[in-house]
Design a protein around this motif. Structure first.
Motif, PDB file in Angstrom:
ATOM      1  N   GLU A  83     -38.880  12.683 -16.866  1.00 45.43           N
ATOM      2  CA  GLU A  83     -37.221  11.764 -15.883  1.00 45.43           C
ATOM      3  C   GLU A  83     -37.219  11.774 -14.600  1.00 45.43           C
ATOM      4  OE1 GLU A  83     -34.304  12.550 -17.607  1.00 45.43           O
ATOM      5  OE2 GLU A  83     -34.736  13.840 -19.246  1.00 45.43           O
ATOM      6  N   SER A  84     -38.556  11.708 -13.523  1.00 43.76           N
ATOM      7  CA  SER A  84     -38.419  11.285 -12.604  1.00 43.76           C
ATOM      8  C   SER A  84     -38.885   9.471 -13.278  1.00 43.76           C
ATOM      9  CB  SER A  84     -39.396  11.558 -11.376  1.00 43.76           C
ATOM     10  OG  SER A  84     -39.430  12.928 -11.143  1.00 43.76           O
ATOM     11  N   LYS A  85     -39.824   9.264 -13.828  1.00 48.54           N
ATOM     12  CA  LYS A  85     -39.564   7.684 -14.509  1.00 48.54           C
ATOM     13  C   LYS A  85     -38.747   7.296 -14.953  1.00 48.54           C
ATOM     14  CE  LYS A  85     -44.747   8.256 -15.273  1.00 48.54           C
ATOM     15  NZ  LYS A  85     -46.432   8.021 -16.064  1.00 48.54           N
ATOM     16  N   LYS A  86     -38.228   8.058 -15.842  1.00 46.77           N
ATOM     17  CA  LYS A  86     -36.835   7.359 -15.966  1.00 46.77           C
ATOM     18  C   LYS A  86     -36.506   6.879 -14.501  1.00 46.77           C
ATOM     19  CE  LYS A  86     -35.104   9.573 -18.914  1.00 46.77           C
ATOM     20  NZ  LYS A  86     -33.698  10.418 -20.116  1.00 46.77           N
ATOM     21  N   ARG A  87     -35.696   7.353 -13.894  1.00 48.01           N
ATOM     22  CA  ARG A  87     -34.760   7.908 -12.344  1.00 48.01           C
ATOM     23  C   ARG A  87     -35.833   6.513 -11.994  1.00 48.01           C
ATOM     24  NH1 ARG A  87     -30.746   6.904 -10.866  1.00 48.01           N
ATOM     25  NH2 ARG A  87     -30.175   6.762  -8.820  1.00 48.01           N
ATOM     26  N   PHE A  88     -36.928   6.621 -11.314  1.00 45.63           N
ATOM     27  CA  PHE A  88     -37.415   5.032 -11.077  1.00 45.63           C
ATOM     28  C   PHE A  88     -36.794   3.788 -11.251  1.00 45.63           C
ATOM     29  CE2 PHE A  88     -41.018   2.602 -10.611  1.00 45.63           C
ATOM     30  CZ  PHE A  88     -41.492   3.014  -8.521  1.00 45.63           C
ATOM     31  N   GLY A  89     -37.096   4.282 -12.233  1.00 44.95           N
ATOM     32  CA  GLY A  89     -37.102   2.383 -13.427  1.00 44.95           C
ATOM     33  C   GLY A  89     -35.555   2.692 -13.244  1.00 44.95           C
ATOM     34  N   GLU A  90     -34.533   2.950 -13.181  1.00 44.17           N
ATOM     35  CA  GLU A  90     -32.994   2.900 -13.123  1.00 44.17           C
ATOM     36  C   GLU A  90     -33.209   1.999 -11.773  1.00 44.17           C
ATOM     37  OE1 GLU A  90     -31.721   6.604 -14.134  1.00 44.17           O
ATOM     38  OE2 GLU A  90     -31.527   6.213 -16.173  1.00 44.17           O
ATOM     39  N   VAL A  91     -34.078   2.828 -10.629  1.00 44.08           N
ATOM     40  CA  VAL A  91     -33.760   3.060  -8.927  1.00 44.08           C
ATOM     41  C   VAL A  91     -34.348   1.475  -8.896  1.00 44.08           C
ATOM     42  CG1 VAL A  91     -34.439   3.799  -6.897  1.00 44.08           C
ATOM     43  CG2 VAL A  91     -33.570   5.370  -8.561  1.00 44.08           C
ATOM     44  N   ALA A  92     -35.125   1.338  -9.461  1.00 42.03           N
ATOM     45  CA  ALA A  92     -35.906  -0.177  -9.711  1.00 42.03           C
ATOM     46  C   ALA A  92     -34.869  -1.346  -9.790  1.00 42.03           C
ATOM     47  CB  ALA A  92     -37.383  -0.104 -10.282  1.00 42.03           C
ATOM     48  N   LYS A  93     -34.085  -1.314 -10.541  1.00 43.73           N
ATOM     49  CA  LYS A  93     -33.698  -2.085 -11.005  1.00 43.73           C
ATOM     50  C   LYS A  93     -32.274  -2.393 -10.611  1.00 43.73           C
ATOM     51  CE  LYS A  93     -34.233  -1.372 -16.505  1.00 43.73           C
ATOM     52  NZ  LYS A  93     -33.009  -1.249 -17.825  1.00 43.73           N
ATOM     53  N   GLU A  94     -31.765  -1.172  -9.358  1.00 42.02           N
ATOM     54  CA  GLU A  94     -30.169  -1.499  -8.828  1.00 42.02           C
ATOM     55  C   GLU A  94     -30.750  -2.173  -7.453  1.00 42.02           C
ATOM     56  OE1 GLU A  94     -28.994   2.866  -8.786  1.00 42.02           O
ATOM     57  OE2 GLU A  94     -28.887   3.631  -9.805  1.00 42.02           O
ATOM     58  N   LEU A  95     -32.048  -1.279  -7.533  1.00 48.83           N
ATOM     59  CA  LEU A  95     -32.399  -1.779  -5.594  1.00 48.83           C
ATOM     60  C   LEU A  95     -32.854  -3.499  -5.607  1.00 48.83           C
ATOM     61  CD1 LEU A  95     -33.921  -1.361  -3.403  1.00 48.83           C
ATOM     62  CD2 LEU A  95     -36.223  -1.523  -4.001  1.00 48.83           C
ATOM     63  N   VAL A  96     -32.828  -4.139  -7.366  1.00 50.76           N
ATOM     64  CA  VAL A  96     -32.311  -5.445  -7.334  1.00 50.76           C
ATOM     65  C   VAL A  96     -31.481  -5.721  -7.170  1.00 50.76           C
ATOM     66  CG1 VAL A  96     -33.240  -7.714  -9.193  1.00 50.76           C
ATOM     67  CG2 VAL A  96     -35.014  -5.395  -8.470  1.00 50.76           C
ATOM     68  N   VAL A  97     -30.613  -5.758  -7.797  1.00 50.15           N
ATOM     69  CA  VAL A  97     -29.024  -5.791  -7.486  1.00 50.15           C
ATOM     70  C   VAL A  97     -28.591  -6.514  -6.228  1.00 50.15           C
ATOM     71  CG1 VAL A  97     -26.618  -5.441  -8.464  1.00 50.15           C
ATOM     72  CG2 VAL A  97     -28.472  -5.062  -9.956  1.00 50.15           C
ATOM     73  N   VAL A  98     -28.614  -5.123  -5.092  1.00 46.48           N
ATOM     74  CA  VAL A  98     -28.266  -4.985  -3.865  1.00 46.48           C
ATOM     75  C   VAL A  98     -29.098  -5.711  -3.438  1.00 46.48           C
ATOM     76  CG1 VAL A  98     -28.503  -3.088  -1.851  1.00 46.48           C
ATOM     77  CG2 VAL A  98     -28.042  -1.729  -4.527  1.00 46.48           C
ATOM     78  N   ALA A  99     -30.570  -5.820  -2.915  1.00 46.74           N
ATOM     79  CA  ALA A  99     -31.104  -7.001  -3.088  1.00 46.74           C
ATOM     80  C   ALA A  99     -30.681  -8.224  -3.322  1.00 46.74           C
ATOM     81  CB  ALA A  99     -32.481  -6.406  -3.375  1.00 46.74           C
ATOM     82  N   SER A 100     -29.654  -8.398  -4.260  1.00 41.86           N
ATOM     83  CA  SER A 100     -29.419  -9.963  -4.202  1.00 41.86           C
ATOM     84  C   SER A 100     -27.720 -10.388  -3.474  1.00 41.86           C
ATOM     85  CB  SER A 100     -29.635 -10.130  -6.209  1.00 41.86           C
ATOM     86  OG  SER A 100     -28.629 -11.298  -6.386  1.00 41.86           O
ATOM     87  N   GLU A 101     -27.112  -9.224  -3.407  1.00 37.94           N
ATOM     88  CA  GLU A 101     -26.027  -9.027  -3.010  1.00 37.94           C
ATOM     89  C   GLU A 101     -26.500  -9.417  -1.776  1.00 37.94           C
ATOM     90  OE1 GLU A 101     -24.261  -5.866  -4.025  1.00 37.94           O
ATOM     91  OE2 GLU A 101     -23.641  -6.147  -5.913  1.00 37.94           O
ATOM     92  N   VAL A 102     -27.778  -8.297  -0.590  1.00 35.82           N
ATOM     93  CA  VAL A 102     -27.533  -8.982   0.668  1.00 35.82           C
ATOM     94  C   VAL A 102     -27.860 -10.071   1.116  1.00 35.82           C
ATOM     95  CG1 VAL A 102     -28.869  -7.948   2.265  1.00 35.82           C
ATOM     96  CG2 VAL A 102     -28.403  -5.987   0.924  1.00 35.82           C
ATOM     97  N   LYS A 103     -28.818 -10.757  -0.086  1.00 39.88           N
ATOM     98  CA  LYS A 103     -29.089 -12.040   0.530  1.00 39.88           C
ATOM     99  C   LYS A 103     -28.385 -12.477   0.171  1.00 39.88           C
ATOM    100  CE  LYS A 103     -32.827 -15.338  -1.532  1.00 39.88           C
ATOM    101  NZ  LYS A 103     -33.950 -16.107  -2.463  1.00 39.88           N
ATOM    102  N   ALA A 104     -27.047 -12.920  -0.729  1.00 42.83           N
ATOM    103  CA  ALA A 104     -25.694 -13.241  -0.943  1.00 42.83           C
ATOM    104  C   ALA A 104     -25.476 -13.371   0.692  1.00 42.83           C
ATOM    105  CB  ALA A 104     -25.374 -13.164  -1.792  1.00 42.83           C
ATOM    106  N   THR A 105     -24.725 -12.490   0.884  1.00 37.54           N
ATOM    107  CA  THR A 105     -23.858 -11.260   2.064  1.00 37.54           C
ATOM    108  C   THR A 105     -25.018 -12.485   3.073  1.00 37.54           C
ATOM    109  OG1 THR A 105     -23.390  -9.916   1.197  1.00 37.54           O
ATOM    110  CG2 THR A 105     -23.298 -10.363   3.135  1.00 37.54           C
TER     111      THR A 105
END
Length: 226
Positions: free
Chosen positions: A200-222
């Motif tokens: 379950e922790s590995k699954k959550r880690f994968g989900e968080v990694a994807k969320e981090l990519v999206v947030v980082a992209s939004e921060v860069k655009a902002t």
């Protein structure tokens, strides 16, 4: 070998009810030999299929068969398995066909009416319905992996079965869109080191990694905008 599965017998019927193949196997190494294009690979495909593998790319001769039976021994318990080759209007094998179980020998199963003695289980696990993978996992004493990344018995067989078309460097039977988490989980199950909390922790880690990519992209655009 506490958790084990042995194939005792394989029986294949044609659409007109004739026996296409009937062989008894022994514990140890079994060698299937024959000339080129004599059906050796087809037999292994049927073994993979009857034990729960998701395989539909049969040759035309195999598609003329209607059902596959197997007698297996799992952790000392003998049972019979049947899986039909269900076809659509274009004679294509349907994926994810159900599996039928008979708790006893294959000879005993064949002497009993199908509709009364065989228990049917589907391919997918539903909220109030078990799948044939659940039955196989239970009888082998393996934990059932739940969640979005469900491990079916097909995934287990992929590590035990390799066909001629798979790359020689591949440890698993080749499959498109194969995830690392799936391969790791199958290995953990077979090695007896599977841990649900770690999974379950590995699954959550994968989900968080994807969320981090999206947030980082939004921060860069902002930052670029301001």
């Amino acid at each position: 070998m506490h958790n084990n599965l042995f194939l005792n017998r394989l029986l294949i019927y044609t659409e007109d009810g004739k026996v296409a193949f009937d062989e008894t196997f022994h514990k140890g190494i079994n060698i299937i030999r024959g000339n080129n294009s004599s059906g050796k690979s087809t037999i292994t495909h049927f073994i993979f299929y009857v034990l729960g593998g998701d395989f539909v790319d049969f040759v035309p001769e195999a598609k003329a068969c209607s059902s596959v039976y197997a007698e297996v021994e799992m952790n000392g318990a003998v049972m019979a398995i049947r899986r039909d080759l269900e076809k659509d209007e274009h004679q294509r094998i349907k994926r994810q066909a159900p599996m039928y179980f008979f708790w006893g020998t294959l000879d005993a199963a064949l002497s009993n009416p199908k509709e009364k003695s065989w228990a049917r289980y589907g391919y997918k696990t539903l909220e109030h319905r078990r799948s044939f993978s659940n039955v196989l996992f239970d009888n082998l004493g393996l934990p059932i992996v739940k969640g979005d990344n469900v491990i079916t018995f097909h995934q287990i067989l992929r590590l035990l079965y390799i066909d001629q078309e798979s790359p020689t460097s591949s440890l698993f039977y080749y499959e498109l869109f194969d995830s690392q988490l799936t391969r790791e989980t199958v290995a953990d199950l077979l090695l007896g080191i599977y841990n649900e909390q770690l999974y379950e922790s590995k699954k959550r880690f994968g989900e968080v990694a994807k969320e981090l990519v999206v947030v980082a992209s939004e921060v860069k655009a902002t930052r670029k905008f301001f």
